[in-house]
Design an enzyme around this catalytic site. Structure first.
Site, PDB file in Angstrom:
ATOM      1  N   THR A 223      47.574  34.916  37.773  1.00 41.80           N
ATOM      2  CA  THR A 223      46.643  34.780  36.651  1.00 41.80           C
ATOM      3  C   THR A 223      47.223  34.947  35.237  1.00 41.80           C
ATOM      4  OG1 THR A 223      44.996  35.711  38.146  1.00 41.80           O
ATOM      5  CG2 THR A 223      44.372  35.562  35.879  1.00 41.80           C
TER       6      THR A 223
ATOM      7  N   THR B  86      43.292  40.634  35.506  1.00 44.02           N
ATOM      8  CA  THR B  86      44.244  40.048  36.444  1.00 44.02           C
ATOM      9  C   THR B  86      44.391  41.005  37.625  1.00 44.02           C
ATOM     10  OG1 THR B  86      46.621  39.627  36.764  1.00 44.02           O
ATOM     11  CG2 THR B  86      46.043  40.936  34.846  1.00 44.02           C
TER      12      THR B  86
HETATM   13  N1  GLY Z   1      43.004  37.311  40.146  1.00 44.95           N
HETATM   14  C1  GLY Z   1      43.072  35.999  40.634  1.00 44.95           C
HETATM   15  C2  GLY Z   1      42.538  35.804  41.968  1.00 44.95           C
HETATM   16  O1  GLY Z   1      42.486  36.740  42.759  1.00 44.95           O
HETATM   17  O2  GLY Z   1      42.156  34.687  42.281  1.00 44.95           O
END
Ligand code: GLY
Length: 298
Positions: free
Chosen positions: A166, A217
């Site tokens: 992310t 994130t």
């Molecule tokens: N943080 C991104 C995901 O888990 O898709």
């Protein structure tokens, strides 16, 4: 208001050989966004500019460089939030466009709806004049290597894997308007159709110019369970500093669901917060006080 921008390129176990490229990537993204803010540009444009830059940079898990699903495809998610109006645009399951954050921006500006998935989101992007590309152009050698490591470790069974994660940005402009954006390829080996936290308001991002803007994130399922961005929002609303709120939110996520990740934030006074409970999170902050980037916890 003195403008500022903070960006992250993911909280995870970033290996040593990727440290330099990751720091350069967030620095470039924050610099582009900050220059826009200094020229009087809006926070909403600034976070889109920053996230597009990281979507173009193959070192990050967003746009080109996205990690691969269990069946070796790209499925990307993104959100952009306008802290002035609380309006947002979000998309999930994007496979054939270079900049999911700009499709999300299109949703925010041109649709009465706020969240689109899959083919519906991609048709909208085509209608908005965005170029459809072959998803092969988004797949990097590193993503294929990571997918092969994942499948050989797990033999196809989903398990926690500390892969890429992310990108995101939060900005405040000269008018005190706050915006936030987050974009991701998700997690390596995810089942097709799985959506994580990133495009979900209150989990992957939130923004309210009277309170705070946040981008998160980390492990999507954990972030969704606790609504990580919302915890930061509520803490700032109750009087915490942005930094205290980010630290509290991550400790709550660890305590309640055992999840790890990272958070960046800018509050209504322009104060920033950044915290992560993973080994590393790459970030950059540009403001009148100077430019900083970091990656290690201590
Ligand atoms: N943080 C991104 C995901 O888990 O898709």
């Amino acid at each position: 208001m003195r403008p500022s921008v903070i960006v992250h390129g993911g909280a995870w176990n970033i290996p040593d050989h990727m440290k330099h490229r990751s720091r350069e990537g967030v620095n470039t993204a924050a610099k582009l966004a900050y220059e826009h803010l200094l020229n009087g540009g809006s926070a909403l444009d600034a976070v889109e500019i920053a996230v597009r830059s990281m979507e173009d940079d193959p070192v990050f898990d967003a746009g080109k460089g996205s990690v691969l699903t269990a069946d070796r495809k790209v499925e990307m998610d993104a959100i952009i939030v306008d802290g002035e109006t609380l309006n947002f645009g979000a998309v999930a399951g994007i496979s054939s466009f270079a900049h999911p954050v700009s499709i999300a921006r299109g949703v925010l500006e041109r649709s009465e709806h706020v969240f689109f998935i899959g083919e519906g989101a991609e048709s909208l992007a085509t209608e908005m004049g965005m170029e459809r590309i072959d998803q092969k152009n988004l797949i990097t050698e590193e993503a294929v290597d990571e997918w092969e490591r994942f499948t050989s470790y797990t033999k196809g069974v989903q398990m926690n894997f500390s892969g890429h994660d992310t990108v995101g940005a939060v900005a405040i402009d000269i008018n005190g308007k706050i915006a936030a954006a987050t974009s991701t390829g998700g997690i390596t080996g995810k089942k097709s159709g799985r959506v994580g936290d990133s495009p979900v308001i209150g989990s992957g991002a939130i923004a309210d110019s009277t309170v705070v803007g946040v981008s998160t994130t980390g492990h999507g399922e954990s972030i969704l369970k606790v609504q990580l961005a919302n915890i930061v929002y509520n803490q700032v609303k109750q009087g915490s500093t942005a930094q205290e709120a980010c630290e509290f939110a991550l400790s709550e996520m660890e305590r309640k669901v055992g999840g790890h990740g990272g958070v960046i934030a800018i509050d209504f006074n322009g104060n920033i917060g950044k915290a992560f409970s993973t080994r590393r999170m790459v970030w950059a902050h540009f403001s009148a006080a100077g430019n900083n980037t970091g990656i290690d916890r201590y």
